[in-house]
Design an enzyme around this catalytic site. Structure first.
Site, mmCIF file in Angstrom:
data_model
loop_
_atom_site.group_PDB
_atom_site.id
_atom_site.type_symbol
_atom_site.label_atom_id
_atom_site.label_comp_id
_atom_site.label_asym_id
_atom_site.label_seq_id
_atom_site.Cartn_x
_atom_site.Cartn_y
_atom_site.Cartn_z
ATOM 1 N N HIS A 39 37.227 25.448 40.744
ATOM 2 C CA HIS A 39 37.653 26.193 41.971
ATOM 3 C C HIS A 39 35.960 26.097 42.607
ATOM 4 C CE1 HIS A 39 37.214 29.599 44.484
ATOM 5 N NE2 HIS A 39 38.771 29.417 44.616
ATOM 6 N N ASP A 49 42.532 23.395 41.404
ATOM 7 C CA ASP A 49 41.715 23.360 42.459
ATOM 8 C C ASP A 49 41.056 21.811 42.232
ATOM 9 O OD1 ASP A 49 41.881 25.801 44.095
ATOM 10 O OD2 ASP A 49 41.275 26.513 41.979
ATOM 11 N N ASP A 108 48.156 35.120 39.306
ATOM 12 C CA ASP A 108 47.150 34.924 38.055
ATOM 13 C C ASP A 108 48.062 35.362 36.656
ATOM 14 O OD1 ASP A 108 45.155 34.318 39.677
ATOM 15 O OD2 ASP A 108 44.231 36.336 39.716
ATOM 16 N N HIS A 163 48.431 30.469 39.085
ATOM 17 C CA HIS A 163 47.117 30.444 40.008
ATOM 18 C C HIS A 163 45.795 29.837 39.150
ATOM 19 C CE1 HIS A 163 43.754 32.210 42.463
ATOM 20 N NE2 HIS A 163 44.227 31.123 43.380
ATOM 21 N N ARG A 164 45.574 28.826 39.299
ATOM 22 C CA ARG A 164 44.443 28.208 38.380
ATOM 23 C C ARG A 164 44.834 28.085 36.866
ATOM 24 N NH1 ARG A 164 39.142 31.518 40.822
ATOM 25 N NH2 ARG A 164 40.002 31.690 43.012
ATOM 26 N N GLU A 220 48.947 25.868 39.998
ATOM 27 C CA GLU A 220 48.056 25.779 41.033
ATOM 28 C C GLU A 220 46.805 25.316 40.474
ATOM 29 O OE1 GLU A 220 45.046 26.833 44.225
ATOM 30 O OE2 GLU A 220 45.557 27.498 42.112
HETATM 31 O O1 G3P Z 1 46.126 27.699 46.672
HETATM 32 C C1 G3P Z 1 46.074 29.221 46.777
HETATM 33 C C2 G3P Z 1 44.621 29.842 46.356
HETATM 34 O O2 G3P Z 1 44.227 29.158 45.163
HETATM 35 C C3 G3P Z 1 43.807 29.648 47.423
HETATM 36 O O3 G3P Z 1 42.603 30.418 47.411
HETATM 37 O O4 G3P Z 1 40.246 30.348 46.668
HETATM 38 O O5 G3P Z 1 42.046 30.840 44.928
HETATM 39 O O6 G3P Z 1 41.467 28.589 45.782
HETATM 40 P P1 G3P Z 1 41.626 29.994 46.286
HETATM 41 MG MG MG Z 2 43.180 27.460 44.638
#
Ligand code: G3P
Ligand code: MG
Length: 243
Positions: free
Chosen positions: A51, A38, A230, A9-10, A36
Protein backbone atom coordinates in the site's frame (compact mmCIF):
# COMPACT_ATOMS: atom_id res chain seq x y z
CA UNK A 1 -30.65 -4.20 -6.63
CA UNK A 2 -28.42 -7.24 -6.98
CA UNK A 3 -26.72 -8.79 -3.97
CA UNK A 4 -24.10 -6.40 -2.59
CA UNK A 5 -20.69 -7.96 -3.13
CA UNK A 6 -18.00 -7.98 -0.46
CA UNK A 7 -14.41 -7.07 -1.39
CA UNK A 8 -11.72 -7.68 1.20
CA UNK A 9 -9.65 -4.49 1.45
CA UNK A 10 -5.95 -5.39 1.13
CA UNK A 11 -7.23 -8.92 1.80
CA UNK A 12 -8.75 -9.71 5.18
CA UNK A 13 -6.62 -6.93 6.65
CA UNK A 14 -8.55 -6.66 9.91
CA UNK A 15 -7.30 -10.08 10.95
CA UNK A 16 -4.17 -10.59 8.81
CA UNK A 17 -1.23 -8.48 7.61
CA UNK A 18 -2.53 -6.37 4.72
CA UNK A 19 -1.63 -7.20 1.12
CA UNK A 20 -0.06 -10.59 1.89
CA UNK A 21 -0.99 -14.02 0.57
CA UNK A 22 -2.25 -15.03 4.00
CA UNK A 23 -4.65 -12.05 4.00
CA UNK A 24 -5.92 -13.01 0.53
CA UNK A 25 -6.39 -16.67 1.49
CA UNK A 26 -8.27 -15.57 4.63
CA UNK A 27 -10.59 -13.43 2.49
CA UNK A 28 -11.38 -16.45 0.33
CA UNK A 29 -11.94 -18.62 3.42
CA UNK A 30 -14.19 -15.91 4.92
CA UNK A 31 -16.49 -16.06 1.90
CA UNK A 32 -15.57 -12.71 0.33
CA UNK A 33 -16.58 -12.26 -3.30
CA UNK A 34 -13.40 -10.42 -4.16
CA UNK A 35 -10.19 -8.87 -2.92
CA UNK A 36 -8.76 -5.39 -3.29
CA UNK A 37 -4.99 -4.89 -3.43
CA UNK A 38 -2.50 -2.12 -4.14
CA UNK A 39 0.16 -2.37 -6.86
CA UNK A 40 3.49 -0.56 -7.21
CA UNK A 41 6.66 -1.27 -9.18
CA UNK A 42 10.09 -2.22 -7.89
CA UNK A 43 13.29 -0.70 -9.28
CA UNK A 44 13.42 -3.55 -11.82
CA UNK A 45 9.74 -2.96 -12.69
CA UNK A 46 8.20 -5.99 -11.02
CA UNK A 47 4.60 -5.26 -9.95
CA UNK A 48 4.35 -5.91 -6.21
CA UNK A 49 1.52 -5.70 -3.70
CA UNK A 50 2.04 -3.02 -1.07
CA UNK A 51 0.00 0.00 0.00
CA UNK A 52 2.52 2.63 1.09
CA UNK A 53 5.17 4.07 -1.22
CA UNK A 54 7.76 3.12 1.41
CA UNK A 55 8.24 -0.24 3.12
CA UNK A 56 8.61 1.42 6.55
CA UNK A 57 5.17 0.78 8.06
CA UNK A 58 4.46 -2.77 6.91
CA UNK A 59 7.88 -4.45 6.81
CA UNK A 60 11.10 -4.70 8.78
CA UNK A 61 12.86 -2.62 6.10
CA UNK A 62 13.22 1.07 5.34
CA UNK A 63 13.00 3.10 2.16
CA UNK A 64 11.03 3.52 -1.04
CA UNK A 65 9.53 0.55 -2.90
CA UNK A 66 10.86 2.07 -6.14
CA UNK A 67 14.44 1.84 -4.84
CA UNK A 68 14.33 -1.92 -4.14
CA UNK A 69 14.88 -4.65 -6.71
CA UNK A 70 12.41 -7.51 -6.33
CA UNK A 71 15.25 -9.80 -5.13
CA UNK A 72 15.89 -7.34 -2.30
CA UNK A 73 12.23 -6.64 -1.55
CA UNK A 74 11.22 -10.29 -1.24
CA UNK A 75 13.58 -10.77 1.71
CA UNK A 76 11.62 -8.28 3.84
CA UNK A 77 9.23 -9.50 6.53
CA UNK A 78 5.78 -8.09 5.76
CA UNK A 79 3.93 -10.00 8.50
CA UNK A 80 5.74 -9.55 11.82
CA UNK A 81 4.67 -5.90 12.23
CA UNK A 82 1.04 -7.09 12.42
CA UNK A 83 1.54 -10.02 14.81
CA UNK A 84 4.51 -12.33 15.53
CA UNK A 85 2.40 -15.27 14.26
CA UNK A 86 2.77 -13.86 10.73
CA UNK A 87 6.52 -13.38 10.88
CA UNK A 88 8.09 -14.23 7.52
CA UNK A 89 5.14 -13.32 5.29
CA UNK A 90 6.54 -11.74 2.13
CA UNK A 91 5.44 -8.88 -0.11
CA UNK A 92 3.77 -10.80 -2.96
CA UNK A 93 4.17 -10.09 -6.63
CA UNK A 94 1.02 -9.39 -8.64
CA UNK A 95 1.90 -12.44 -10.70
CA UNK A 96 1.87 -14.72 -7.62
CA UNK A 97 -1.54 -13.39 -6.62
CA UNK A 98 -2.94 -13.89 -10.13
CA UNK A 99 -1.62 -17.45 -10.26
CA UNK A 100 -3.30 -18.17 -6.92
CA UNK A 101 -6.54 -16.35 -7.79
CA UNK A 102 -7.07 -17.73 -11.32
CA UNK A 103 -8.47 -21.14 -10.22
CA UNK A 104 -10.78 -19.53 -7.61
CA UNK A 105 -13.94 -17.59 -8.41
CA UNK A 106 -12.75 -14.43 -6.65
CA UNK A 107 -13.13 -11.01 -8.22
CA UNK A 108 -10.06 -8.81 -8.17
CA UNK A 109 -9.85 -5.06 -7.66
CA UNK A 110 -6.35 -3.91 -8.61
CA UNK A 111 -5.60 -0.43 -7.34
CA UNK A 112 -2.75 1.22 -9.23
CA UNK A 113 -0.80 3.20 -6.64
CA UNK A 114 0.85 5.66 -8.96
CA UNK A 115 -0.23 9.00 -7.58
CA UNK A 116 2.55 9.95 -5.19
CA UNK A 117 5.34 8.02 -6.90
CA UNK A 118 4.69 7.82 -10.63
CA UNK A 119 5.38 4.49 -12.33
CA UNK A 120 5.27 5.16 -16.09
CA UNK A 121 4.11 2.05 -17.96
CA UNK A 122 2.53 0.34 -14.95
CA UNK A 123 -0.79 0.06 -16.83
CA UNK A 124 0.71 -1.99 -19.65
CA UNK A 125 2.63 -4.25 -17.27
CA UNK A 126 -0.51 -5.00 -15.22
CA UNK A 127 -2.70 -5.55 -18.29
CA UNK A 128 -0.21 -8.06 -19.72
CA UNK A 129 -0.37 -10.12 -16.54
CA UNK A 130 -4.18 -10.01 -16.44
CA UNK A 131 -4.17 -11.36 -19.99
CA UNK A 132 -1.60 -14.05 -19.17
CA UNK A 133 -3.78 -15.44 -16.37
CA UNK A 134 -7.01 -14.98 -18.34
CA UNK A 135 -8.88 -13.16 -15.56
CA UNK A 136 -9.91 -10.04 -17.48
CA UNK A 137 -13.63 -10.63 -16.87
CA UNK A 138 -13.05 -10.74 -13.10
CA UNK A 139 -10.84 -7.66 -12.78
CA UNK A 140 -11.60 -4.04 -11.93
CA UNK A 141 -8.70 -1.59 -12.14
CA UNK A 142 -9.03 1.48 -9.93
CA UNK A 143 -6.80 4.42 -9.13
CA UNK A 144 -6.77 7.87 -7.59
CA UNK A 145 -4.70 8.75 -10.64
CA UNK A 146 -7.42 9.15 -13.25
CA UNK A 147 -4.97 9.71 -16.10
CA UNK A 148 -3.86 6.18 -15.41
CA UNK A 149 -7.44 4.92 -15.80
CA UNK A 150 -7.69 6.67 -19.15
CA UNK A 151 -4.46 4.93 -20.17
CA UNK A 152 -5.85 1.53 -19.11
CA UNK A 153 -8.98 2.23 -21.14
CA UNK A 154 -6.88 3.28 -24.14
CA UNK A 155 -4.80 0.11 -23.97
CA UNK A 156 -7.77 -2.21 -23.43
CA UNK A 157 -11.30 -0.76 -23.49
CA UNK A 158 -12.71 -4.12 -22.35
CA UNK A 159 -11.09 -3.98 -18.93
CA UNK A 160 -13.35 -2.56 -16.27
CA UNK A 161 -12.04 0.56 -14.51
CA UNK A 162 -13.27 2.54 -11.52
CA UNK A 163 -12.61 6.07 -10.33
CA UNK A 164 -11.28 6.36 -6.77
CA UNK A 165 -12.15 9.57 -4.94
CA UNK A 166 -12.44 11.03 -1.46
CA UNK A 167 -14.48 14.19 -2.08
CA UNK A 168 -18.21 14.88 -2.21
CA UNK A 169 -18.37 15.32 -5.98
CA UNK A 170 -21.51 16.33 -7.81
CA UNK A 171 -22.83 13.62 -10.15
CA UNK A 172 -19.50 11.78 -10.32
CA UNK A 173 -20.98 9.16 -12.66
CA UNK A 174 -20.92 11.82 -15.40
CA UNK A 175 -17.23 12.40 -14.73
CA UNK A 176 -16.52 8.66 -14.72
CA UNK A 177 -18.33 8.21 -18.04
CA UNK A 178 -16.34 11.10 -19.56
CA UNK A 179 -13.09 9.26 -18.94
CA UNK A 180 -14.42 5.87 -19.99
CA UNK A 181 -14.56 4.41 -16.47
CA UNK A 182 -17.19 1.89 -15.39
CA UNK A 183 -17.49 2.38 -11.63
CA UNK A 184 -17.22 4.68 -8.62
CA UNK A 185 -15.03 3.70 -5.68
CA UNK A 186 -15.74 6.47 -3.20
CA UNK A 187 -14.66 7.15 0.36
CA UNK A 188 -17.43 5.97 2.69
CA UNK A 189 -18.45 9.43 4.04
CA UNK A 190 -19.26 10.66 0.52
CA UNK A 191 -21.45 7.65 -0.32
CA UNK A 192 -24.52 9.81 0.39
CA UNK A 193 -28.07 8.86 -0.69
CA UNK A 194 -28.01 11.30 -3.64
CA UNK A 195 -24.87 9.66 -5.00
CA UNK A 196 -26.16 6.11 -4.50
CA UNK A 197 -29.51 6.90 -6.14
CA UNK A 198 -28.04 8.88 -9.02
CA UNK A 199 -25.38 6.30 -9.80
CA UNK A 200 -27.94 3.48 -9.70
CA UNK A 201 -30.11 5.41 -12.15
CA UNK A 202 -27.09 5.93 -14.41
CA UNK A 203 -26.25 2.19 -14.09
CA UNK A 204 -22.87 3.06 -12.63
CA UNK A 205 -21.70 0.61 -9.94
CA UNK A 206 -20.69 2.12 -6.58
CA UNK A 207 -18.24 0.34 -4.26
CA UNK A 208 -17.47 2.49 -1.20
CA UNK A 209 -14.38 2.04 0.98
CA UNK A 210 -13.56 1.32 3.74
CA UNK A 211 -16.78 -0.03 5.24
CA UNK A 212 -15.77 -1.49 8.60
CA UNK A 213 -18.33 -0.51 11.24
CA UNK A 214 -21.35 -2.79 11.69
CA UNK A 215 -23.84 0.05 11.23
CA UNK A 216 -22.19 1.17 7.99
CA UNK A 217 -22.13 -2.38 6.63
CA UNK A 218 -25.83 -2.76 7.49
CA UNK A 219 -26.67 0.59 5.89
CA UNK A 220 -24.93 -0.23 2.61
CA UNK A 221 -25.73 -3.94 2.22
CA UNK A 222 -28.53 -4.02 -0.35
CA UNK A 223 -27.88 -0.32 -1.07
CA UNK A 224 -24.88 -0.43 -3.41
CA UNK A 225 -23.11 -2.86 -5.73
CA UNK A 226 -20.26 -3.77 -3.40
CA UNK A 227 -18.49 -2.71 -0.24
CA UNK A 228 -14.75 -2.75 0.31
CA UNK A 229 -14.01 -3.80 3.90
CA UNK A 230 -11.13 -4.87 6.14
CA UNK A 231 -13.52 -7.34 7.82
CA UNK A 232 -14.98 -9.68 5.17
CA UNK A 233 -15.93 -12.39 7.68
CA UNK A 234 -18.11 -9.98 9.65
CA UNK A 235 -19.56 -8.46 6.46
CA UNK A 236 -20.55 -11.88 5.13
CA UNK A 237 -22.38 -12.65 8.41
CA UNK A 238 -24.19 -9.29 8.38
CA UNK A 239 -25.17 -9.78 4.74
CA UNK A 240 -26.72 -13.16 5.61
CA UNK A 241 -28.70 -11.49 8.42
CA UNK A 242 -29.92 -8.77 6.07
CA UNK A 243 -31.29 -11.07 3.37
O1 G3P B 1 -9.40 0.86 -3.31
C1 G3P B 1 -10.02 1.30 -2.15
C2 G3P B 1 -9.02 1.80 -1.14
O2 G3P B 1 -8.01 0.84 -1.02
C3 G3P B 1 -8.41 3.12 -1.51
O3 G3P B 1 -7.61 3.65 -0.51
O4 G3P B 1 -5.52 4.12 0.64
O5 G3P B 1 -6.79 2.08 1.24
O6 G3P B 1 -5.60 2.21 -0.93
P1 G3P B 1 -6.33 2.98 0.12
MG1 MG C 1 -6.21 0.38 -1.96
Amino acid sequence: MLKTLIFAHRGASGTHPENTMTAFQAALDDGADGIELDVQLTKDRVPVIIHDETVNRTTDGQGWVKDYTYEELKKLDAGGWFHPAFHGAAIPTLEAVLEWLAPTSLLLNIELKNGIVRYPGIEEIVLKLIKKYDVKNRVIISSFNHYSLVEVHRLDPDVETAVLFMEGLYEPWEYAKALGANGLHCFLPVAVPELLAGAAKAMMPVRPFTVNEDQHIRALINGCDAIITDWPEKAVIIRKQCT
